[in-house]
Design an enzyme around this catalytic site. Structure first.
Site, PDB file in Angstrom:
ATOM      1  N   HIS A 265       0.821  -1.206   0.000  1.00  0.00           N
ATOM      2  CA  HIS A 265       0.000   0.000   0.000  1.00  0.00           C
ATOM      3  C   HIS A 265       0.858   1.260   0.000  1.00  0.00           C
ATOM      4  O   HIS A 265       2.026   1.236   0.393  1.00  0.00           O
ATOM      5  CB  HIS A 265      -0.951  -0.015   1.202  1.00  0.00           C
ATOM      6  CG  HIS A 265      -2.026  -1.044   1.086  1.00  0.00           C
ATOM      7  ND1 HIS A 265      -3.116  -1.093   1.925  1.00  0.00           N
ATOM      8  CD2 HIS A 265      -2.185  -2.081   0.210  1.00  0.00           C
ATOM      9  CE1 HIS A 265      -3.899  -2.094   1.579  1.00  0.00           C
ATOM     10  NE2 HIS A 265      -3.355  -2.720   0.539  1.00  0.00           N
ATOM     11  N   GLU A 267       0.759   3.883   1.882  1.00  0.00           N
ATOM     12  CA  GLU A 267       1.227   4.250   3.213  1.00  0.00           C
ATOM     13  C   GLU A 267       2.439   3.404   3.610  1.00  0.00           C
ATOM     14  O   GLU A 267       3.406   3.912   4.203  1.00  0.00           O
ATOM     15  CB  GLU A 267       0.105   4.067   4.238  1.00  0.00           C
ATOM     16  CG  GLU A 267      -1.143   4.910   3.938  1.00  0.00           C
ATOM     17  CD  GLU A 267      -2.187   4.151   3.133  1.00  0.00           C
ATOM     18  OE1 GLU A 267      -3.374   4.315   3.406  1.00  0.00           O
ATOM     19  OE2 GLU A 267      -1.795   3.384   2.218  1.00  0.00           O
ATOM     20  N   CYS A 292      -6.323   1.640   5.358  1.00  0.00           N
ATOM     21  CA  CYS A 292      -6.987   0.398   5.741  1.00  0.00           C
ATOM     22  C   CYS A 292      -6.490  -0.022   7.132  1.00  0.00           C
ATOM     23  O   CYS A 292      -5.597   0.599   7.707  1.00  0.00           O
ATOM     24  CB  CYS A 292      -6.713  -0.692   4.708  1.00  0.00           C
ATOM     25  SG  CYS A 292      -4.987  -1.247   4.697  1.00  0.00           S
ATOM     26  N   CYS A 295      -2.608  -0.870   7.282  1.00  0.00           N
ATOM     27  CA  CYS A 295      -1.761   0.315   7.298  1.00  0.00           C
ATOM     28  C   CYS A 295      -1.936   1.102   8.592  1.00  0.00           C
ATOM     29  O   CYS A 295      -0.982   1.695   9.111  1.00  0.00           O
ATOM     30  CB  CYS A 295      -2.067   1.201   6.098  1.00  0.00           C
ATOM     31  SG  CYS A 295      -1.542   0.500   4.518  1.00  0.00           S
TER      32      CYS A 295
END
Length: 337
Positions: A265, A267, A292, A295
């Site tokens: 992801h 992040e 999410c 993360c």
């Protein structure tokens, strides 16, 4: 401040300029030589109603600030940039490019339904005792005005800082809308820190190769960028959009099969790039999508102080609860409109 107005035929540019002059203390700047409209194939009186000097009587009266060239106009406005100015004389991309170099310039595009603009144009013709064109003829003129390869106004409106849809049925209604919009707010000319970093996050998202969702992230401390990230498959693996992640390419719904996803992801990529030693108290994470759960726990672990996101995700409530428990401030970005 210099506000430039552009838009289609009878969209309301001159009515807005008139409002700014009469009610907001602006003064009009004009070019002596106007850019050719190049929209009518007739040489009759009606064709001269298009943006010509003949319509000046219905617009703001000449301010006396008229210039031989754009260079003179720019020089004048630059020396007086703290004063409020407005112009409607933006006829081509070259002119616009020069104006956009100035940090005190704001481009406002004005539009309205073509049927309403035709009615306004018809009323204008009749006030001058001219025979107005049929709607079909007006539409053809409008198309040339907007899309002509040399002077098409649509190429200007696409670069506007502010877009105004003027469907007002009266000047009073238009003035009320302008008062609410507050074009004189100087924050429009320069993005604040939230806008700046969120735009960087959105730009990073364009590098994403994930088949499910493009996400971008920026880590910031003391208004300085520490790292950026976007989502996609790990280094040396085949890109997600080339089939590298079976889960993303299977068409599963959001939140399904996350344990089999190979994409890192945005992040995570930003956190890995920064490293724990560079993330200290006061570090802010900007992301164009709310993190999410996976993360979120990593964000809490590394010591991020604040998370700012633009778009919601299907785990917002759960992520918010975790961040709150970890003492991480979460808020949604609210752009200036």
């Amino acid at each position: 401040m210099l506000i430039g107005l552009c838009g289609g035929i009878c969209a309301g540019k001159h009515a807005i300029a008139d409002y700014l002059v009469k009610h907001q203390g602006f003064r009009l700047l004009e070019l002596r030589e106007k850019s050719p409209a190049c929209i009518s194939d007739q040489s009759n009186d009606v064709s001269q109603v298009f943006g010509s000097r003949a319509v000046k009587s219905t617009r703001t009266q000449s301010s006396g600030f008229e210039f031989e060239s754009l260079e003179f106009l720019l020089d004048f406005a630059t020396k007086r940039w703290r004063e409020p100015w407005v112009t409607t004389d933006i006829g081509d991309i070259t002119t616009l490019d020069r104006l956009l170099l100035r940090p005190f310039f704001l481009l406002v595009s004005v539009d309205a339904p073509v049927s309403l603009r035709w009615k306004r144009f018809t009323d204008r013709c009749r006030r001058r005792q001219l025979e107005p064109p049929e709607l079909e003829k007006f539409v053809l003129w409008n198309d040339r005005h907007l899309y002509d390869k040399d002077v098409g106004r649509v190429y200007l409106t696409d670069r506007a800082h502010v877009r105004l849809f003027n469907s007002s049925s009266s000047l009073e209604e238009l003035h009320a809308a302008l008062e609410a919009l507050d074009l004189t707010d100087e924050k429009r000319m320069r993005p604040n820190w939230d806008q700046y970093f969120m735009e960087l996050a959105s730009l990073a998202a364009h590098r994403s190769n994930c088949m499910k969702r493009r996400v971008g992230c920026v880590l910031v401390r003391e208004c300085r960028v520490i790292s950026t990230g976007y989502n996609g498959t790990p280094r040396h693996l085949q890109n997600c959009n080339e089939g590298g992640c079976p889960r993303c390419n299977s068409g599963e719904g959001g939140g399904v099969g996350l344990s089999t996803c190979l994409c890192i992801h945005a992040e995570e990529n930003a956190l890995l790039e920064a490293g724990r030693e560079r993330i200290r108290d006061g570090t802010i994470l900007y992301c164009n999508t709310c993190p999410c759960l996976t993360c979120t726990v990593k964000i809490a672990q590394v010591g991020i102080s604040e998370v700012v996101y633009s778009q919601s995700y299907n785990m917002d409530r759960e992520s918010a609860a975790i961040l709150k428990a970890a003492g991480v401030h979460l808020r949604q970005f609210s752009p200036v409109r």
